[in-house]
Enzyme design. Structure first.
Site, PDB file in Angstrom:
ATOM      1  N   LYS A  37     -28.685  10.274 -22.277  1.00 25.22           N
ATOM      2  CA  LYS A  37     -28.227   9.158 -23.052  1.00 25.22           C
ATOM      3  C   LYS A  37     -29.006   7.807 -23.120  1.00 25.22           C
ATOM      4  O   LYS A  37     -29.414   7.568 -22.079  1.00 25.22           O
ATOM      5  CB  LYS A  37     -26.796   8.759 -22.373  1.00 25.22           C
ATOM      6  N   ASP A  90     -25.670  -1.775 -23.671  1.00 27.57           N
ATOM      7  CA  ASP A  90     -24.146  -1.662 -23.901  1.00 27.57           C
ATOM      8  C   ASP A  90     -23.136  -2.835 -23.676  1.00 27.57           C
ATOM      9  O   ASP A  90     -23.000  -3.129 -22.620  1.00 27.57           O
ATOM     10  CB  ASP A  90     -23.634  -0.411 -23.123  1.00 27.57           C
ATOM     11  N   LYS A 126     -16.967  -5.752 -23.297  1.00 30.31           N
ATOM     12  CA  LYS A 126     -17.045  -5.813 -21.725  1.00 30.31           C
ATOM     13  C   LYS A 126     -16.818  -7.127 -21.297  1.00 30.31           C
ATOM     14  O   LYS A 126     -17.261  -8.212 -21.928  1.00 30.31           O
ATOM     15  CB  LYS A 126     -18.470  -5.191 -21.270  1.00 30.31           C
ATOM     16  N   ASP A 157     -27.963   1.406 -19.230  1.00 31.59           N
ATOM     17  CA  ASP A 157     -27.295   2.674 -19.909  1.00 31.59           C
ATOM     18  C   ASP A 157     -28.228   3.504 -20.477  1.00 31.59           C
ATOM     19  O   ASP A 157     -27.647   4.365 -21.170  1.00 31.59           O
ATOM     20  CB  ASP A 157     -26.449   1.876 -20.748  1.00 31.59           C
ATOM     21  N   ASP A 213     -16.306   1.160 -26.584  1.00 31.06           N
ATOM     22  CA  ASP A 213     -17.144   0.888 -25.165  1.00 31.06           C
ATOM     23  C   ASP A 213     -17.155   2.450 -24.522  1.00 31.06           C
ATOM     24  O   ASP A 213     -18.052   2.773 -23.718  1.00 31.06           O
ATOM     25  CB  ASP A 213     -16.502   0.140 -24.149  1.00 31.06           C
ATOM     26  N   GLU A 263     -18.725   4.863 -25.991  1.00 34.06           N
ATOM     27  CA  GLU A 263     -19.779   5.300 -27.063  1.00 34.06           C
ATOM     28  C   GLU A 263     -20.761   6.231 -26.688  1.00 34.06           C
ATOM     29  O   GLU A 263     -21.549   7.001 -27.477  1.00 34.06           O
ATOM     30  CB  GLU A 263     -20.727   3.831 -27.449  1.00 34.06           C
ATOM     31  N   ARG A 272     -20.273   8.976 -25.086  1.00 30.94           N
ATOM     32  CA  ARG A 272     -19.842  10.609 -25.545  1.00 30.94           C
ATOM     33  C   ARG A 272     -20.250  10.768 -26.912  1.00 30.94           C
ATOM     34  O   ARG A 272     -20.238  11.923 -27.571  1.00 30.94           O
ATOM     35  CB  ARG A 272     -18.415  10.538 -25.031  1.00 30.94           C
TER      36      ARG A 272
HETATM   37 ZN   LIG Z   1     -19.955   1.761 -23.045  1.00 31.17          ZN
END
Ligand SMILES: [Zn+2]
Length: 491
Positions: A256, A261, A268, A279, A338, A340, A342
């Protein structure tokens, strides 16, 4: 740091310190000097109140012809010694040296008379290299200077083991730098740049990069959707290392790469966003593991696939409640922007399954806050399509001290990601959220044996601990390398 292996004690270089490992033999009053076979007699060393406990370091100002001081390095009880004890001890040595501004040392390798000598020796080297790290922003130097030179005084056979451990650890430091770096610097294109650099450095590495136009055209609709709010275009980076050209067997590692993010329109909190440059820890681990495999010349074939994007806010941001079509053709309703990770992994997994003929796929991702609640900051979660693969990864985790713990994939939870508007939904409520995220990914692996590593809890430390610095620790590089070394070939 320059690391060398010296086979003849008399030929060691001039250095700031001679390091002598000392084990506690269980009696309070006697200590066993853990010298290599070739080392000379030291006679009696005045140890004062030094007990030889693990990670205890004492300085003795008894000059030799090469070193002005001797550092006694406590190992602990010799008959209970584990590889990890050696990691902790050698990390303590580096910490002591850095505080005292010592730049170089000749380190006698402890006697490790066991069939597992290479594991012990690797761990001893790992503590040294991994502890000698500090991320510094631009021209602000480290708080304590780094050690510049270590010469291990060791057997001839040890040289290759030491060199391999140094290589894997340096790849780990490379991954730490990527994760610690500013999100504005480590962009999707920057990750692509680092992949291309590896292809320049190693002939067995080939890289292809899709830009945002190609991503949209190829139909990676979820990756494209997530990237729409950012001004930095997404990239799909494919980096293939072919170390066993005569073999068809290939492992695919999917990392990933969300370079920042914000959460997207489901924004967030301020506190939840501050560390979100990390991230892309999965992407960094994949690049690091492939770099290590290429540098060592590991006889395996492995391809890294990195979906890289920011999850930002802009006029084109993808929207909660809307439905987007994935590369696999399945449609996904966005329960939360959020979630995102996956989405981009789903496209990368189905892209890899369709185009790269993988025998095994392993994704590694800072995927869920829920895994931090479940397993804390010492264990990453592992989910897999079969328990053999999961056991192999856990085995690699035990060797490297990058621990994994299995999470179940119960059929009963499949209903959590059902949608009225699409084939799937990218959220499934609070309960079992780490599991549900992994089960979402399982919908996109197209029958390929697959494992998912959720490293959200382990990628970034609030406080330094032994050889793990504050901030990024490079989790996954050593783990994936060990997995590839032990299981990356079909035999
Ligand atoms: Zn996220």
């Amino acid at each position: 740091m320059k690391v060398t292996t010296v086979k003849d004690f008399q030929k060691r270089p001039v250095a700031d310190a001679l390091v002598v490992p000392v084990a506690n033999d269980g009696e309070q009053t006697t200590l066993t000097l853990s010298l290599g076979d070739d080392a000379p007699e030291f006679g009696s060393i005045s140890v004062g109140d030094f007990k030889g406990k693990n990670a205890e370091v004492a300085t003795e100002y008894a000059p030799t012809d090469r070193e002005p001081r001797t550092l006694l390095l406590g190992l602990g009880l010799l008959n209970e010694l584990t590889p990890h004890d050696l990691r902790l001890a050698s990390a303590a040595l580096i910490k002591t040296m850095r505080k005292a501004h010592l730049r170089s040392a000749n380190v006698i390798v402890p006697p490790l008379d066991s069939e597992f000598r290479s594991y012990f020796l690797s761990a001893f080297v790992e503590g040294v290299v991994l502890a000698n790290y500090e991320y510094t922003v631009r021209d602000k130097g480290p708080k304590h200077p780094l050690v510049e030179q270590i010469a291990f005084i060791a057997h001839g056979d040890d040289e290759a083991v030491i060199a391999e451990a140094v290589t894997v650890c340096e790849a780990t430091l490379f991954a730490r730098d990527l994760v610690n770096g500013n999100a504005d610097d480590i962009t999707p294109e920057a990750l692509a740049y680092h992949a291309r650099q590896l292809a320049k450095d190693y002939a067995a590495v080939k890289v292809t990069v899709m830009d945002e136009v190609a991503i949209a055209k190829e139909g990676l609709g979820l990756l494209h959707a997530v990237s729409r709010g950012a001004d930095k275009g997404a990239r799909l980076i494919t980096i293939a290392y072919t170390g066993a050209p005569e073999s068809d067997y290939r492992t695919v590692l999917v990392g990933k790469g969300v370079t920042f993010d914000s959460g997207g329109l489901d924004l967030k909190t301020a506190a939840g966003m501050e560390k979100m440059r990390s991230d892309m820890g999965g992407a960094a681990a994949v690049l690091g593991a492939i770099r290590a495999a290429a540098e060592v010349g590991l006889e395996v074939n492995v391809t890294g696939v990195i979906p890289a994007t920011e999850n930002s806010i802009g006029p084109a941001s993808y929207k909660p409640g809307d439905v987007y079509r994935s590369y696999s053709g399945k449609t996904v309703e966005i329960g939360n922007t959020d979630a995102e990770g996956r989405l981009i992994l789903a496209d990368a997994l189905s892209y890899a399954a369709k185009n790269l003929k993988p025998d095994v796929m392993i994704d590694i991702a800072t995927l869920t806050g829920a895994v931090m609640i479940a397993l804390g900051d010492e264990f990453a979660g592992v989910m897999a399509s079969d328990h053999v693969l999961s056991d192999e990864l856990m085995h690699a985790g035990r060797i490297t001290n990058e621990f994994l713990w299995p999470l179940p994939m119960p059929q009963e939870y499949e209903s959590k990601i059902e949608s009225d508007r699409a084939d799937l939904k990218n959220t499934g409520g609070k309960g079992g959220a780490a599991i549900v995220a992994g089960m979402f990914l399982a919908e996109f692996v197209d029958g390929v044996p697959w494992a998912h590593l959720d490293i959200a809890g382990v990628r970034f430390r609030e406080e330094a601990k032994s050889y793990l610095p504050k901030g990024a620790n490079g989790f996954g590089v050593r783990l994936l390398y060990q997995y590839l070394k032990d299981f990356g070939e079909d035999i």
